[in-house]
Design a protein around this motif. Structure first.
Motif, PDB file in Angstrom:
ATOM      1  N   THR A 176      21.577  21.686  22.369  1.00 49.06           N
ATOM      2  CA  THR A 176      21.880  23.103  22.477  1.00 49.06           C
ATOM      3  C   THR A 176      21.270  23.896  21.330  1.00 49.06           C
ATOM      4  O   THR A 176      21.112  25.108  21.438  1.00 49.06           O
ATOM      5  CB  THR A 176      23.403  23.309  22.484  1.00 49.06           C
ATOM      6  OG1 THR A 176      23.953  22.708  21.309  1.00 49.06           O
ATOM      7  CG2 THR A 176      24.009  22.689  23.712  1.00 49.06           C
ATOM      8  N   ASN A 177      20.917  23.236  20.216  1.00 52.29           N
ATOM      9  CA  ASN A 177      20.279  23.945  19.120  1.00 52.29           C
ATOM     10  C   ASN A 177      18.768  23.939  19.308  1.00 52.29           C
ATOM     11  O   ASN A 177      18.264  23.555  20.353  1.00 52.29           O
ATOM     12  CB  ASN A 177      20.685  23.313  17.785  1.00 52.29           C
ATOM     13  CG  ASN A 177      20.291  21.844  17.708  1.00 52.29           C
ATOM     14  OD1 ASN A 177      19.704  21.318  18.639  1.00 52.29           O
ATOM     15  ND2 ASN A 177      20.622  21.207  16.611  1.00 52.29           N
ATOM     16  N   GLN A 178      18.043  24.350  18.265  1.00 60.64           N
ATOM     17  CA  GLN A 178      16.599  24.447  18.348  1.00 60.64           C
ATOM     18  C   GLN A 178      15.943  23.083  18.177  1.00 60.64           C
ATOM     19  O   GLN A 178      15.371  22.779  17.135  1.00 60.64           O
ATOM     20  CB  GLN A 178      16.094  25.431  17.281  1.00 60.64           C
ATOM     21  CG  GLN A 178      16.470  26.867  17.544  1.00 60.64           C
ATOM     22  CD  GLN A 178      15.679  27.439  18.707  1.00 60.64           C
ATOM     23  OE1 GLN A 178      14.506  27.140  18.863  1.00 60.64           O
ATOM     24  NE2 GLN A 178      16.318  28.230  19.535  1.00 60.64           N
ATOM     25  N   SER A 179      16.019  22.233  19.178  1.00 60.89           N
ATOM     26  CA  SER A 179      15.374  20.927  19.136  1.00 60.89           C
ATOM     27  C   SER A 179      13.933  21.052  19.629  1.00 60.89           C
ATOM     28  O   SER A 179      13.551  22.042  20.243  1.00 60.89           O
ATOM     29  CB  SER A 179      16.141  19.925  19.982  1.00 60.89           C
ATOM     30  OG  SER A 179      17.442  19.743  19.459  1.00 60.89           O
ATOM     31  N   ILE A 180      13.161  20.023  19.366  1.00 59.61           N
ATOM     32  CA  ILE A 180      11.756  20.040  19.743  1.00 59.61           C
ATOM     33  C   ILE A 180      11.596  19.651  21.212  1.00 59.61           C
ATOM     34  O   ILE A 180      12.180  18.672  21.677  1.00 59.61           O
ATOM     35  CB  ILE A 180      10.956  19.068  18.859  1.00 59.61           C
ATOM     36  CG1 ILE A 180      11.081  19.457  17.380  1.00 59.61           C
ATOM     37  CG2 ILE A 180       9.496  19.030  19.282  1.00 59.61           C
ATOM     38  CD1 ILE A 180      10.498  20.792  17.030  1.00 59.61           C
ATOM     39  N   ILE A 181      10.783  20.395  21.930  1.00 59.18           N
ATOM     40  CA  ILE A 181      10.417  20.039  23.295  1.00 59.18           C
ATOM     41  C   ILE A 181       9.235  19.079  23.215  1.00 59.18           C
ATOM     42  O   ILE A 181       8.185  19.404  22.664  1.00 59.18           O
ATOM     43  CB  ILE A 181      10.036  21.274  24.121  1.00 59.18           C
ATOM     44  CG1 ILE A 181      11.245  22.174  24.317  1.00 59.18           C
ATOM     45  CG2 ILE A 181       9.443  20.862  25.467  1.00 59.18           C
ATOM     46  CD1 ILE A 181      10.933  23.466  25.025  1.00 59.18           C
ATOM     47  N   PRO A 218       6.649  27.752  18.460  1.00 56.63           N
ATOM     48  CA  PRO A 218       7.659  26.976  17.741  1.00 56.63           C
ATOM     49  C   PRO A 218       8.349  25.947  18.630  1.00 56.63           C
ATOM     50  O   PRO A 218       8.418  26.107  19.854  1.00 56.63           O
ATOM     51  CB  PRO A 218       8.654  28.043  17.280  1.00 56.63           C
ATOM     52  CG  PRO A 218       8.524  29.129  18.303  1.00 56.63           C
ATOM     53  CD  PRO A 218       7.076  29.135  18.724  1.00 56.63           C
ATOM     54  N   ASP A 219       8.823  24.886  18.010  1.00 60.48           N
ATOM     55  CA  ASP A 219       9.702  23.912  18.658  1.00 60.48           C
ATOM     56  C   ASP A 219       9.084  23.212  19.858  1.00 60.48           C
ATOM     57  O   ASP A 219       9.738  22.950  20.861  1.00 60.48           O
ATOM     58  CB  ASP A 219      11.025  24.585  19.074  1.00 60.48           C
ATOM     59  CG  ASP A 219      11.709  25.286  17.920  1.00 60.48           C
ATOM     60  OD1 ASP A 219      11.765  24.691  16.832  1.00 60.48           O
ATOM     61  OD2 ASP A 219      12.163  26.426  18.101  1.00 60.48           O
TER      62      ASP A 219
END
Length: 199
Positions: free
Chosen positions: A7-12, A45-46
């Motif tokens: 749910t947080n800003q994790s990497i795709i 980003p991400d």
């Protein structure tokens, strides 16, 4: 659905597959440029793109499947596809269609269980006057059966042979306008991946 996204800003995590095995391929150059873009967080980003080499895969032959197991190269490839959040295909056009190596890779990963299913994908291509576009239509047809969800827009076809040059002698993308178009594809892929994973 397999996903590394929280749910947080994790990497795709993007698995990038090129239909050409040639080192100087313009389509491989598109993947290299995409990787460079995602290495700049201020632009995209991400997102992390990992090139997945399909050259070690044997030609599809179900006789190679023993006791429900696949050959080591196939098993390694399938695991990389399974672990990805989405896919980036660089698909050159051969005889109005996809290349034999790419079709072979698609078919191996579709063997039960189908590890392509229910994930987002984008296609880019470089080639002659139509920029490899016909191969994209064939790939989209396969995606219907495989439950791959391709982004519809923006499309990316690139005429690799018109002036000014789009690639250098080593097959690296050097055209600023094409890089900007490629960035828009990646941002759309990211957004669509997040939409699918939120369901």
């Amino acid at each position: 659905m397999a996903s590394s996204l929280a749910t947080n800003q994790s990497i795709i995590n993007v698995a990038a597959i090129c239909g050409s095995l040639r080192k100087g391929s313009y389509n491989r150059g598109l993947i290299r440029s995409a990787i460079e873009l995602t290495n700049q967080p201020s632009l995209i980003p991400d997102m992390s793109i990992n090139y997945v080499d399909i050259s070690p895969l044997p030609m599809l032959n179900t006789d190679l499947e023993k006791d429900g197991k696949y050959p080591p190269a196939v098993d390694t490839f399938r695991q990389k596809i399974l672990e990805a959040d989405c896919f980036l295909f660089a698909s050159p056009e051969y005889n109005y269609s996809v290349t034999a190596p790419l079709k072979n890779a698609i078919d191996w990963a579709s063997r039960p269980p189908n590890v392509w299913a229910d994930k987002a994908a984008a296609i880019v291509s470089a080639g002659g006057s139509f920029g490899g576009g016909r191969s994209q239509y064939i790939l989209r047809q396969s995606g219907v059966y495989l439950d791959i969800h391709f982004i519809n827009k923006p499309e990316f076809f690139l005429n690799a042979f018109e002036d000014p040059p789009k690639f250098d002698e080593e097959g690296n993308l050097i055209d600023p306008a094409a890089k900007e178009r490629l960035k828009k594809v990646l941002l759309a892929l990211k957004a669509f991946t997040l939409r699918l994973q939120s369901k």
